[in-house]
Design a protein around this motif. Sequence first.
Motif, PDB file in Angstrom:
ATOM      1  N   ASN A 112       0.648  -1.136  -0.123  1.00 45.69           N
ATOM      2  CA  ASN A 112      -0.140   0.013  -0.117  1.00 45.69           C
ATOM      3  C   ASN A 112       0.914   1.183   0.099  1.00 45.69           C
ATOM      4  OD1 ASN A 112       0.607   0.747   2.676  1.00 45.69           O
ATOM      5  ND2 ASN A 112      -0.951  -0.523   3.637  1.00 45.69           N
ATOM      6  N   ALA A 113       0.212   2.347  -0.309  1.00 43.37           N
ATOM      7  CA  ALA A 113       0.780   3.836  -0.336  1.00 43.37           C
ATOM      8  C   ALA A 113       0.185   4.609   0.425  1.00 43.37           C
ATOM      9  CB  ALA A 113       0.953   4.153  -1.875  1.00 43.37           C
ATOM     10  N   GLY A 114       0.653   4.372   1.874  1.00 44.38           N
ATOM     11  CA  GLY A 114      -0.021   5.479   2.910  1.00 44.38           C
ATOM     12  C   GLY A 114      -0.208   6.926   2.376  1.00 44.38           C
ATOM     13  N   ALA A 115      -1.214   7.601   2.669  1.00 44.09           N
ATOM     14  CA  ALA A 115      -1.294   9.113   2.587  1.00 44.09           C
ATOM     15  C   ALA A 115      -0.234   9.906   3.316  1.00 44.09           C
ATOM     16  CB  ALA A 115      -2.647   9.631   3.281  1.00 44.09           C
ATOM     17  N   ASP A 116       0.248   9.234   4.430  1.00 42.25           N
ATOM     18  CA  ASP A 116       1.380   9.800   5.122  1.00 42.25           C
ATOM     19  C   ASP A 116       2.871   9.594   4.454  1.00 42.25           C
ATOM     20  OD1 ASP A 116       2.161   7.100   5.366  1.00 42.25           O
ATOM     21  OD2 ASP A 116       2.021   7.278   7.741  1.00 42.25           O
ATOM     22  N   GLY A 117       2.694   9.021   3.276  1.00 38.95           N
ATOM     23  CA  GLY A 117       4.078   8.782   2.629  1.00 38.95           C
ATOM     24  C   GLY A 117       4.882   7.753   2.783  1.00 38.95           C
ATOM     25  N   HIS A 118       4.334   6.544   3.627  1.00 41.23           N
ATOM     26  CA  HIS A 118       5.112   5.452   4.074  1.00 41.23           C
ATOM     27  C   HIS A 118       4.284   4.507   3.358  1.00 41.23           C
ATOM     28  CE1 HIS A 118       6.308   8.065   7.555  1.00 41.23           C
ATOM     29  NE2 HIS A 118       7.377   7.260   7.457  1.00 41.23           N
ATOM     30  N   SER A 119       4.866   3.376   2.991  1.00 39.56           N
ATOM     31  CA  SER A 119       4.291   2.109   2.438  1.00 39.56           C
ATOM     32  C   SER A 119       4.541   0.955   3.100  1.00 39.56           C
ATOM     33  CB  SER A 119       4.625   2.028   0.759  1.00 39.56           C
ATOM     34  OG  SER A 119       6.178   1.534   0.929  1.00 39.56           O
ATOM     35  N   GLU A 120       3.634  -0.002   3.173  1.00 36.28           N
ATOM     36  CA  GLU A 120       3.723  -1.176   3.892  1.00 36.28           C
ATOM     37  C   GLU A 120       3.596  -2.223   2.531  1.00 36.28           C
ATOM     38  OE1 GLU A 120       4.170  -1.716   7.219  1.00 36.28           O
ATOM     39  OE2 GLU A 120       4.796   0.342   7.357  1.00 36.28           O
ATOM     40  N   THR A 121       4.026  -3.580   3.176  1.00 29.65           N
ATOM     41  CA  THR A 121       3.800  -4.666   2.507  1.00 29.65           C
ATOM     42  C   THR A 121       3.378  -5.934   3.247  1.00 29.65           C
ATOM     43  OG1 THR A 121       6.037  -5.502   2.704  1.00 29.65           O
ATOM     44  CG2 THR A 121       5.529  -4.219   0.644  1.00 29.65           C
ATOM     45  N   GLY A 122       2.866  -6.739   2.652  1.00 25.98           N
ATOM     46  CA  GLY A 122       2.515  -8.030   3.653  1.00 25.98           C
ATOM     47  C   GLY A 122       1.632  -8.921   2.700  1.00 25.98           C
ATOM     48  N   ARG A 123       1.300 -10.138   3.381  1.00 25.95           N
ATOM     49  CA  ARG A 123       0.734 -11.243   2.453  1.00 25.95           C
ATOM     50  C   ARG A 123      -0.074 -12.127   3.571  1.00 25.95           C
ATOM     51  NH1 ARG A 123       6.010 -14.981   1.786  1.00 25.95           N
ATOM     52  NH2 ARG A 123       6.149 -15.490   3.814  1.00 25.95           N
ATOM     53  N   PHE A 124      -1.210 -12.980   2.891  1.00 24.88           N
ATOM     54  CA  PHE A 124      -1.928 -13.965   3.659  1.00 24.88           C
ATOM     55  C   PHE A 124      -2.466 -14.923   2.566  1.00 24.88           C
ATOM     56  CE2 PHE A 124      -4.752 -10.216   2.606  1.00 24.88           C
ATOM     57  CZ  PHE A 124      -5.913 -11.130   1.913  1.00 24.88           C
ATOM     58  N   ARG A 125      -2.689 -16.144   3.067  1.00 24.95           N
ATOM     59  CA  ARG A 125      -3.299 -16.864   2.184  1.00 24.95           C
ATOM     60  C   ARG A 125      -4.929 -17.117   2.494  1.00 24.95           C
ATOM     61  NH1 ARG A 125       1.164 -21.638   3.201  1.00 24.95           N
ATOM     62  NH2 ARG A 125       2.803 -20.513   2.046  1.00 24.95           N
ATOM     63  N   ALA A 141      -0.922 -13.090   8.371  1.00 29.21           N
ATOM     64  CA  ALA A 141      -0.861 -11.948   7.650  1.00 29.21           C
ATOM     65  C   ALA A 141       0.117 -10.851   8.156  1.00 29.21           C
ATOM     66  CB  ALA A 141      -1.942 -11.370   8.036  1.00 29.21           C
ATOM     67  N   THR A 142       0.929 -10.257   7.301  1.00 29.70           N
ATOM     68  CA  THR A 142       2.369  -9.578   7.897  1.00 29.70           C
ATOM     69  C   THR A 142       2.143  -8.164   7.394  1.00 29.70           C
ATOM     70  OG1 THR A 142       3.727 -10.297   5.770  1.00 29.70           O
ATOM     71  CG2 THR A 142       3.753 -11.899   8.111  1.00 29.70           C
ATOM     72  N   SER A 143       2.912  -7.268   7.954  1.00 32.26           N
ATOM     73  CA  SER A 143       3.203  -6.047   7.399  1.00 32.26           C
ATOM     74  C   SER A 143       4.657  -5.640   7.540  1.00 32.26           C
ATOM     75  CB  SER A 143       2.249  -5.027   8.025  1.00 32.26           C
ATOM     76  OG  SER A 143       2.703  -4.754   9.367  1.00 32.26           O
ATOM     77  N   GLY A 144       5.089  -4.657   6.671  1.00 31.23           N
ATOM     78  CA  GLY A 144       6.379  -4.435   6.987  1.00 31.23           C
ATOM     79  C   GLY A 144       6.851  -3.291   8.205  1.00 31.23           C
TER      80      GLY A 144
END
Length: 174
Positions: A112-125, A141-144
């Motif tokens: 994702n591209a957060g409105a605050d300028g930071h991005s996060e990544t993650g995954r799930f099944r 489920a993970t995020s960075g």
Amino acid sequence: MLLVLRIRHIIALLTLLMMPFISTSLALAHADYVSSEPPADGTVTAAPERIVIVFSQELKPEGNTIRVTDARGNQVDRGDTTLNRNDPNRKTLIVSLNPGLSDGVYTVNWKNAGADGHSETGRFRFTISAGTTPAAAPLPATSGAEAPWLALLATGSGALLIGWALRRRVMRQS
């Protein structure tokens, strides 16, 4: 009197060194994964038409991706990740899936591209099962969001080391 003046300078310096920690707590608030449809590690009895992911904060309209793959790594989404225009909070992403997905385990990777300028990544099944395919082992489920804590720990350790060195220097001069 001179010692009191030096102590005040040290306190002022340590206060300045701690300022990043105060603002860092605000900066660490990212657009993290909240929920999804289908749910992370969930099982559905029919192939969904799309993946919907809700995040904790507002997202930019561009720079977001959801990629869905089957057990062999083949992409099964249409590559049309969009910000849900019906969500007034701008926290929801959607991607369409190819029709006719078969029973099996699917992995959803998102960025994702957060409105605050930071991005996060993650995954799930998630699993599609009409009752004949065993469920997959859960993939959390993970995020960075874990990495900034390591940077914060390293910065804090450095600030403590600087403080210790300054205190030692003042003590020698007294």
